[in-house]
Design a protein around this motif. Sequence first.
Motif, mmCIF file in Angstrom:
data_model
loop_
_atom_site.group_PDB
_atom_site.id
_atom_site.type_symbol
_atom_site.label_atom_id
_atom_site.label_comp_id
_atom_site.label_asym_id
_atom_site.label_seq_id
_atom_site.Cartn_x
_atom_site.Cartn_y
_atom_site.Cartn_z
ATOM 1 N N LEU A 50 54.868 46.603 41.522
ATOM 2 C CA LEU A 50 55.450 47.896 41.785
ATOM 3 C C LEU A 50 54.297 48.919 41.904
ATOM 4 C CD1 LEU A 50 58.965 48.241 39.931
ATOM 5 C CD2 LEU A 50 58.593 47.892 42.354
ATOM 6 N N PHE A 51 53.426 49.015 40.918
ATOM 7 C CA PHE A 51 52.348 49.965 41.074
ATOM 8 C C PHE A 51 51.449 49.619 42.208
ATOM 9 C CE2 PHE A 51 53.304 51.161 36.263
ATOM 10 C CZ PHE A 51 53.950 51.971 36.672
ATOM 11 N N ALA A 52 51.389 48.220 42.402
ATOM 12 C CA ALA A 52 50.621 47.718 43.351
ATOM 13 C C ALA A 52 51.079 48.182 44.943
ATOM 14 C CB ALA A 52 50.157 46.193 43.330
ATOM 15 N N GLU A 53 52.258 48.179 44.891
ATOM 16 C CA GLU A 53 53.024 48.532 46.101
ATOM 17 C C GLU A 53 53.168 49.813 46.483
ATOM 18 O OE1 GLU A 53 55.623 44.258 46.071
ATOM 19 O OE2 GLU A 53 56.622 46.228 45.669
ATOM 20 N N GLN A 54 53.388 50.757 45.593
ATOM 21 C CA GLN A 54 53.769 52.167 45.919
ATOM 22 C C GLN A 54 53.063 53.170 44.838
ATOM 23 O OE1 GLN A 54 58.158 52.829 45.275
ATOM 24 N NE2 GLN A 54 58.055 50.542 44.960
ATOM 25 N N PRO A 55 52.978 54.310 45.110
ATOM 26 C CA PRO A 55 52.217 55.249 44.188
ATOM 27 C C PRO A 55 52.944 55.189 42.821
ATOM 28 C CG PRO A 55 52.426 56.302 46.293
ATOM 29 C CD PRO A 55 53.072 54.887 46.385
ATOM 30 N N TYR A 56 52.145 55.630 41.934
ATOM 31 C CA TYR A 56 52.849 55.728 40.487
ATOM 32 C C TYR A 56 54.120 56.523 40.476
ATOM 33 C CZ TYR A 56 53.296 56.806 35.347
ATOM 34 O OH TYR A 56 53.506 57.083 34.235
ATOM 35 N N ASP A 57 53.847 57.821 41.031
ATOM 36 C CA ASP A 57 54.964 58.718 40.890
ATOM 37 C C ASP A 57 56.397 58.526 41.747
ATOM 38 O OD1 ASP A 57 53.406 60.532 39.443
ATOM 39 O OD2 ASP A 57 52.555 61.550 41.118
ATOM 40 N N ALA A 58 56.054 57.461 42.588
ATOM 41 C CA ALA A 58 57.298 57.041 43.445
ATOM 42 C C ALA A 58 58.108 56.181 42.538
ATOM 43 C CB ALA A 58 56.886 56.296 44.809
ATOM 44 N N VAL A 59 57.523 55.319 41.556
ATOM 45 C CA VAL A 59 58.155 54.490 40.909
ATOM 46 C C VAL A 59 58.898 55.009 39.797
ATOM 47 C CG1 VAL A 59 57.819 52.080 39.274
ATOM 48 C CG2 VAL A 59 56.374 52.729 41.210
ATOM 49 N N THR A 60 60.435 54.529 39.537
ATOM 50 C CA THR A 60 61.281 55.152 38.664
ATOM 51 C C THR A 60 61.389 54.278 37.562
ATOM 52 O OG1 THR A 60 63.132 54.356 39.493
ATOM 53 C CG2 THR A 60 62.328 56.619 40.440
ATOM 54 N N ILE A 61 61.806 54.658 36.520
ATOM 55 C CA ILE A 61 62.242 53.793 35.234
ATOM 56 C C ILE A 61 63.367 52.817 35.893
ATOM 57 C CG2 ILE A 61 63.549 53.645 33.274
ATOM 58 C CD1 ILE A 61 60.761 54.774 32.752
ATOM 59 N N ASP A 62 64.459 53.412 36.666
ATOM 60 C CA ASP A 62 65.439 52.379 37.267
ATOM 61 C C ASP A 62 64.604 51.481 37.956
ATOM 62 O OD1 ASP A 62 67.655 53.768 35.988
ATOM 63 O OD2 ASP A 62 67.774 55.330 37.728
ATOM 64 N N ASP A 63 63.591 51.669 39.061
ATOM 65 C CA ASP A 63 62.870 50.533 39.525
ATOM 66 C C ASP A 63 62.229 49.702 38.638
ATOM 67 O OD1 ASP A 63 63.343 51.963 41.898
ATOM 68 O OD2 ASP A 63 61.469 53.187 42.058
ATOM 69 N N LEU A 64 61.651 50.001 37.577
ATOM 70 C CA LEU A 64 61.308 49.142 36.678
ATOM 71 C C LEU A 64 62.136 48.091 36.004
ATOM 72 C CD1 LEU A 64 58.392 51.513 35.139
ATOM 73 C CD2 LEU A 64 57.928 49.590 36.453
ATOM 74 N N ALA A 65 63.227 48.762 35.515
ATOM 75 C CA ALA A 65 64.188 48.072 34.927
ATOM 76 C C ALA A 65 64.942 47.115 35.682
ATOM 77 C CB ALA A 65 65.372 49.087 34.043
ATOM 78 N N ARG A 66 65.263 47.518 37.028
ATOM 79 C CA ARG A 66 66.073 46.640 38.023
ATOM 80 C C ARG A 66 65.025 45.603 38.225
ATOM 81 N NH1 ARG A 66 67.769 50.399 40.526
ATOM 82 N NH2 ARG A 66 65.990 50.731 41.940
ATOM 83 N N ALA A 67 63.746 45.732 38.628
ATOM 84 C CA ALA A 67 62.831 44.667 39.059
ATOM 85 C C ALA A 67 62.554 43.521 37.682
ATOM 86 C CB ALA A 67 61.466 45.274 39.257
ATOM 87 N N ALA A 68 62.702 44.178 36.617
ATOM 88 C CA ALA A 68 62.445 43.298 35.262
ATOM 89 C C ALA A 68 63.743 42.642 34.773
ATOM 90 C CB ALA A 68 61.904 43.942 34.141
#
Length: 197
Positions: free
Chosen positions: A24-42
């Motif tokens: 996710l951090f490689a695809e979009q800026p750090y600030d654009a990634v949310t906790i929900d994004d991280l949880a869902r992707a994992a």
Amino acid sequence: MKRRTGPSKGDLREAAILDAARTLFAEQPYDAVTIDDLARAAGLSRTGFYFYFRTKAAVLTALMARFWDVLGASHVWFDSTGPSPVLLREQLLASAQLWREHAGVLSCAPGTAEVREFNARVTARHDERCAEKISRDQQLGTATTTIPANRLAEMVGAIRDARWSQMANASDAELDDAVQDIAEAIQRLVYGPTPVS
């Protein structure tokens, strides 16, 4: 009692979060990634995420720590004596390749205290090892003594970091050129225009 032979379920979930963050951090800026994004992707719920990490910055710090551990193991020049240009290039190449492969993560620069403190510790560790190497060479008479070892080490880090920030999309040839340029700049800075091999 059964002995565990592999990673625990918790270890696997933590690894899944870190792998998701790297993508996710490689695809979009750090600030654009949310906790929900991280949880869902994992493959976890938001609550499940918080069982492993308190904040998004904690995830980034853990991910960076993985990379810096790998990088630290490649610091062969720091253990050498004298200019050792071949070992310097080997060390720089390992660093450049790591940076290029993980630029999306390593270039994240959030203003959180957690990440700033981590980066400060990593920089201090690098500068300390570099200064120890330069100090040994100053005592042996191969390195310049006109600038203290600790200041030379800081300059070495600054030269390297400034160039690595441009390496995200570098070709192999561009990477090799950058390594050669930095190696020569460091050799000249620390040992003078014609260092002994």
